[in-house]
Design an enzyme around this catalytic site. Sequence first.
Site, short mmCIF file in Angstrom:
data_model
loop_
_atom_site.label_atom_id
_atom_site.label_comp_id
_atom_site.label_asym_id
_atom_site.label_seq_id
_atom_site.Cartn_x
_atom_site.Cartn_y
_atom_site.Cartn_z
N HIS A 159 0.85 -1.21 0.00
CA HIS A 159 0.00 0.00 0.00
C HIS A 159 0.89 1.27 0.00
CE1 HIS A 159 -3.17 2.71 1.14
NE2 HIS A 159 -4.04 1.76 1.40
N GLU A 263 -0.62 1.12 -5.57
CA GLU A 263 -0.36 -0.09 -4.79
C GLU A 263 -0.32 -1.33 -5.69
OE1 GLU A 263 -3.52 -0.14 -1.84
OE2 GLU A 263 -3.73 2.01 -2.03
C1 BG6 Z 1 -6.98 2.08 -0.07
C2 BG6 Z 1 -8.39 1.60 -0.24
O1 BG6 Z 1 -6.08 1.20 -0.64
O2 BG6 Z 1 -6.72 2.23 1.31
C3 BG6 Z 1 -9.31 2.62 0.36
O3 BG6 Z 1 -8.66 1.37 -1.61
C4 BG6 Z 1 -8.97 2.87 1.82
O4 BG6 Z 1 -10.65 2.19 0.24
C5 BG6 Z 1 -7.49 3.23 1.91
O5 BG6 Z 1 -9.75 3.91 2.33
C6 BG6 Z 1 -6.99 3.46 3.33
O6 BG6 Z 1 -7.27 2.39 4.14
P1 BG6 Z 1 -6.91 2.42 5.68
O7 BG6 Z 1 -7.49 1.19 6.26
O8 BG6 Z 1 -5.40 2.44 5.77
O9 BG6 Z 1 -7.50 3.68 6.23
#
Ligand code: BG6
Length: 296
Positions: A159, A263
Amino acid sequence: VEFCKGINGLDKVILREVRSSAEVYLYGGHVTSWKNDHGEELLFVSSKAQFKPPKAIRGGIPICFPQFGGQGNLEQHGFARNKIWSVETDPPPFPTVNSNKAFVDLILKPSEDDMKTWPHSYEFRLRITLGPGGDLMLTSRIRNTNADGKPFTFTFAYHTYFSVSDISEVRVEGLETIDYLDNLQNRERFTEQGDAITFEGEVDKVYVSTPTKIAILDHEKKRTFVLRKDGLPDAVVWNPWDKKAKAMADFGDDEYKHMLCVEAAVVEKPITLKPGEEWKGRQELSAVPSSYCSGQ
Ligand code: BG6
């Protein structure tokens, strides 16, 4: 390679090459810094990020496993980013070992308690390598070690939060004409238009079966990030924009202007491993002055 204490006393590892560096927290197996040879930070980490388990660190490179997203009874993006990983001193050989590089090997295995939420035994090995030219490589190997003969299924993402100077000046190349599932529209499927992607509002898309190379051009910084991936067919593109930014406690109201998540992921077609089988997924990042890339 240096082992030391980071924010809130959490263990971290620093990788150094000639002039570039990277930092990895054992909490989450999470890369929180990647600096080029001018000492410039290339990853975004929120000024409001909490380095407090069990809340995932907002920024850097969270590892999403065993699920990307928030389906079922598992936590959003899985638990790997909320666990304390261990350093592995003598992992089974990786196919691409280069002893000239700075790297660290991490491992995550489930505790008995963990198996109550996801009833599978696995070994997740993560090698983080900083190349001599400052490139950052992440290689994940996930093995099913279930003794009961049961397969397991997972989705996955690196991510990555890239640091950009101004999101409205950023272009992403490599996803033109690719199909995507729009998380903002019930994962409905659409096809991207033919031009490089630009940003004018919230984006949360899972591009499926993308090319292995994606470029993120930061016009203002005259910098291009090149993301290369292997074993990771999909790519998620996310920017929360102003409204969602305000709703996140660990994210500054205006910080959406200075980040973009691209990502490398496996989302559309989950991976299934039988006992003894191993999956591998690799992401390689480089940051180059834009002039080097023109015409590519
Ligand atoms: C992204 C998702 O990769 O991560 C989103 O596609 C999400 O939907 C974002 O809001 C952040 O996620 P988190 O759990 O780290 O707040």
